[in-house]
Write a protein that holds these residues in place. Structure first.
Motif, short mmCIF file in Angstrom:
data_model
loop_
_atom_site.label_atom_id
_atom_site.label_comp_id
_atom_site.label_asym_id
_atom_site.label_seq_id
_atom_site.Cartn_x
_atom_site.Cartn_y
_atom_site.Cartn_z
N VAL A 64 29.68 36.07 22.67
CA VAL A 64 29.85 35.39 23.95
C VAL A 64 30.84 36.17 24.81
O VAL A 64 31.98 36.39 24.39
N VAL A 65 30.38 36.58 25.99
CA VAL A 65 31.23 37.26 26.96
C VAL A 65 31.44 36.31 28.13
O VAL A 65 30.50 35.98 28.85
N GLY A 66 32.66 35.84 28.28
CA GLY A 66 33.01 34.97 29.39
C GLY A 66 33.73 35.75 30.46
O GLY A 66 34.57 36.59 30.16
N ILE A 67 33.39 35.48 31.72
CA ILE A 67 34.02 36.17 32.84
C ILE A 67 34.48 35.09 33.82
O ILE A 67 33.66 34.36 34.36
N ILE A 68 35.79 34.99 34.00
CA ILE A 68 36.34 33.87 34.75
C ILE A 68 37.43 34.32 35.71
O ILE A 68 38.24 35.19 35.37
N PRO A 69 37.45 33.78 36.92
CA PRO A 69 38.52 34.11 37.85
C PRO A 69 39.87 33.53 37.40
O PRO A 69 39.91 32.46 36.79
N LYS A 70 40.93 34.24 37.73
CA LYS A 70 42.28 33.83 37.33
C LYS A 70 42.59 32.40 37.77
O LYS A 70 43.22 31.64 37.03
N ALA A 71 42.13 32.00 38.94
CA ALA A 71 42.42 30.66 39.46
C ALA A 71 41.89 29.56 38.54
O ALA A 71 42.49 28.50 38.41
#
Length: 195
Positions: A64-71
Motif C-alpha cells: 500500500v502506497v499512501g500519498i497525503i498532503p501535510k495538512a
C-alpha cells in the motif's frame, strides 16, 4: 516482499457511505489487489472507504502506497500502516504522484474529491498525458445518475462517444479489475511530467 505485479490507483470516499455494500466493495477491491500480488496507490487516509481498501490490501498481502498532503496528516487522517506513506505539500503534487505510481485507475463510490480525481485522470487520458486504463466501480447503481448525465452531454454534443469509450464501467469486481490490469499491460510511458 517481492515487487508488485501491478499498481492500481483507487479513488474513494473518506466516509463509509450509507450502505454496507460500499464498505464491502472497498474490502473486496483491497483483497483482490493483495490476493493478486498487487499494490494499492491511494490518498493515504485511514477513514471511510479509504481505510477499508488499504487495510484489506495489507491483510491480503499486498503493498500500500499512501500519498497525503501535510495538512491532512496534521489532522491525523494519515494511515500510518501503509507500506510507504509519502507526505507532500499540495493536492496537485498528491494527484500527480498517485498517477505516476499507478498502472491503472479505479474510482469507487465517494464524494466531491473522488469525482474530481476521477474526472481529472479521465481528462488527462483524453488529452494524451497518459494511456492508462480508467475504471468506475458502479456499486449498487451508485454511478447510474452520473452515467445518464454523461450520455446527456454526448447527446448535447459537448462530448463524443470516443471519450466515453476511454472509461470502463462495471459492477463486478472480478471482471472489472482484471480487465483494467490486463489493459494496463500495453500502456506506453506517460507524459505526466508535462502537467
Amino acid at each position: 516482499m517481492s515487487a508488485p505485479s501491478f499498481s492500481l490507483c483507487v479513488y474513494c470516499g473518506s466516509r463509509p457511505g450509507g450502505s454496507p455494500a460500499f464498505l464491502e466493495a472497498a474490502r473486496q477491491v483491497g483483497e483482490w489487489i493483495g490476493r493478486h500480488g498487487g499494490q494499492l496507490v491511494y490518498g493515504g487516509g485511514r477513514n471511510g472507504l479509504m481505510g477499508v481498501v488499504a487495510d484489506s490490501t495489507l491483510k491480503a498481502g499486498g503493498r500500500v502506497v499512501g500519498i497525503i498532503p501535510k495538512a491532512l496528516v496534521e489532522k491525523e487522517w494519515a494511515h500510518n500502516g501503509c507500506t510507504e506513506l509519502h507526505v507532500v505539500d499540495t493536492m496537485h503534487e498528491r494527484k500527480r504522484l498517485m498517477a505516476e505510481h499507478a498502472h491503472a485507475f479505479l474510482a469507487l463510490p465517494g464524494g466531491i474529491g473522488t469525482f474530481e480525481e476521477f474526472f481529472e485522470v479521465w481528462t488527462w487520458r483524453q488529452l494524451g498525458y497518459h494511456d492508462k486504463p480508467v475504471g468506475l466501480l458502479n456499486v449498487g447503481g451508485y454511478y447510474e445518475g452520473l452515467m445518464a448525465f454523461l450520455r446527456t452531454a454526448v447527446q448535447a454534443q459537448f462530448m463524443n462517444d470516443w471519450q466515453m469509450d476511454l472509461i470502463r464501467v462495471g459492477a463486478d469486481i472480478e471482471r472489472l479489475l482484471p480487465a483494467l490490469i490486463e489493459a494496463a499491460g500495453t500502456a506506453p510511458q506517460p507524459r505526466l511530467d508535462e502537467l
